[in-house]
Design a protein around this motif. Structure first.
Motif, PDB file in Angstrom:
ATOM      1  N   UNK A 158       0.822  -1.206   0.000  1.00 30.31           N
ATOM      2  CA  UNK A 158       0.000   0.000   0.000  1.00 30.31           C
ATOM      3  C   UNK A 158       0.858   1.259   0.000  1.00 30.31           C
ATOM      4  N   UNK A 159       1.930   1.244   0.769  1.00 26.32           N
ATOM      5  CA  UNK A 159       2.825   2.397   0.808  1.00 26.32           C
ATOM      6  C   UNK A 159       3.470   2.628  -0.549  1.00 26.32           C
ATOM      7  N   UNK A 192      -9.339   9.611  -5.147  1.00 26.61           N
ATOM      8  CA  UNK A 192     -10.086   8.360  -5.134  1.00 26.61           C
ATOM      9  C   UNK A 192      -9.161   7.158  -5.034  1.00 26.61           C
ATOM     10  N   UNK A 193      -8.094   7.166  -5.799  1.00 24.70           N
ATOM     11  CA  UNK A 193      -7.191   6.026  -5.792  1.00 24.70           C
ATOM     12  C   UNK A 193      -6.456   5.899  -4.464  1.00 24.70           C
ATOM     13  N   UNK A 194      -6.037   7.007  -3.894  1.00 24.39           N
ATOM     14  CA  UNK A 194      -5.377   6.960  -2.590  1.00 24.39           C
ATOM     15  C   UNK A 194      -6.343   6.462  -1.499  1.00 24.39           C
ATOM     16  N   UNK A 195      -7.603   6.864  -1.594  1.00 28.04           N
ATOM     17  CA  UNK A 195      -8.590   6.379  -0.625  1.00 28.04           C
ATOM     18  C   UNK A 195      -8.840   4.880  -0.801  1.00 28.04           C
ATOM     19  N   UNK A 196      -8.841   4.420  -2.039  1.00 26.08           N
ATOM     20  CA  UNK A 196      -9.013   2.988  -2.291  1.00 26.08           C
ATOM     21  C   UNK A 196      -7.879   2.195  -1.657  1.00 26.08           C
ATOM     22  N   UNK A 197      -6.659   2.650  -1.848  1.00 22.32           N
ATOM     23  CA  UNK A 197      -5.497   1.982  -1.254  1.00 22.32           C
ATOM     24  C   UNK A 197      -5.595   1.997   0.267  1.00 22.32           C
ATOM     25  N   UNK A 198      -5.977   3.133   0.814  1.00 24.09           N
ATOM     26  CA  UNK A 198      -6.116   3.246   2.276  1.00 24.09           C
ATOM     27  C   UNK A 198      -7.158   2.270   2.805  1.00 24.09           C
ATOM     28  N   UNK A 199      -8.280   2.180   2.119  1.00 23.67           N
ATOM     29  CA  UNK A 199      -9.357   1.311   2.604  1.00 23.67           C
ATOM     30  C   UNK A 199      -8.964  -0.159   2.525  1.00 23.67           C
TER      31      UNK A 199
END
Length: 226
Positions: A158-159, A192-199
């Protein structure tokens, strides 16, 4: 006879917690599919189905409370009920994260970062939750520690994915010729993509929580609880 009825209630609770996990994981898989296929109909079904998960959570929560209040469980049963109560909370939150995937599908623009493998991360965290619930069902201690170790790998994935998105934004996407509307679309896609990775990373964290509660349930060991 009353004790047999009590044991049946414990067995039924275990089975229904496992059923809830299957339902939640199916929603996560659907969320990943909706993102990959840009399937807005499937995304809406995931969002609409969140109420079913919430109601199941409330029903199981009440059963845990009733067992604690009315049955006076002994130590091992008490740990099982308490662990189940915590696990359904993690499952409900995973369901919320699946709903987020549906919402991201509806909001998605064009895919700007094909080198970020969302599906690989998603498959990894789904497997972690599956294995955590298997450990809960079968009282597998070694699996609990294995899941905690695998979470470090997912965190690294994720990082690295987040770094790739930000690096691409800085190096290639923004230029002096871009108009304001294009920049806004770009920033929406990046967010959106960063939130997807975070979730997805959070789903992995919930898998570790499930493993930690299972370890406590079986061994009275709080090593993985944090």
């Amino acid at each position: 006879m009353p004790r047999e009825s009590y044991q049946e209630k414990l067995n039924a609770l275990r089975e229904d917690v496992l059923y809830m996990s299957e339902l939640v994981l199916d929603r996560v898989r659907q969320g990943l599919e909706s993102l990959q296929q840009r399937d807005e109909q499937l995304a809406q079904e995931i969002i609409d189905g969140d109420d079913e998960i919430n109601q199941l959570y409330l029903d199981l929560e009440q059963r845990c409370v009733d067992l604690l209040a009315l049955q006076q469980p002994v130590a091992s049963d008490l740990r099982f009920i308490a662990a189940s109560f915590k696990i359904i909370t993690d499952l409900e939150r995973i369901g919320d994260l699946a709903t987020n995937l549906g919402e991201y599908t509806l909001d998605a623009g064009r895919e700007r970062y094909p080198e970020v493998d969302i599906q690989a991360i998603g498959n990894a965290v789904v497997t972690m939750v599956e294995d955590a619930m298997g450990a809960y069902a079968d009282k597998e201690i070694d699996a609990c520690f294995d899941i905690a170790e695998r979470d470090d790998e997912v965190d690294d994935q994720c990082s690295n994915a987040s770094d790739a998105v930000v690096r691409d934004l800085i190096e290639r996407e923004v230029d002096a010729g871009a108009d304001e509307s294009e920049i806004e679309r770009l920033m929406a896609d990046v967010s959106r993509l960063l939130l997807t990775i975070r979730d997805l990373e959070r789903i992995g964290d919930h898998a570790v929580n499930i493993a930690a509660r299972t370890l406590y349930m079986v061994e009275n060991d709080d090593e993985l609880i944090y």
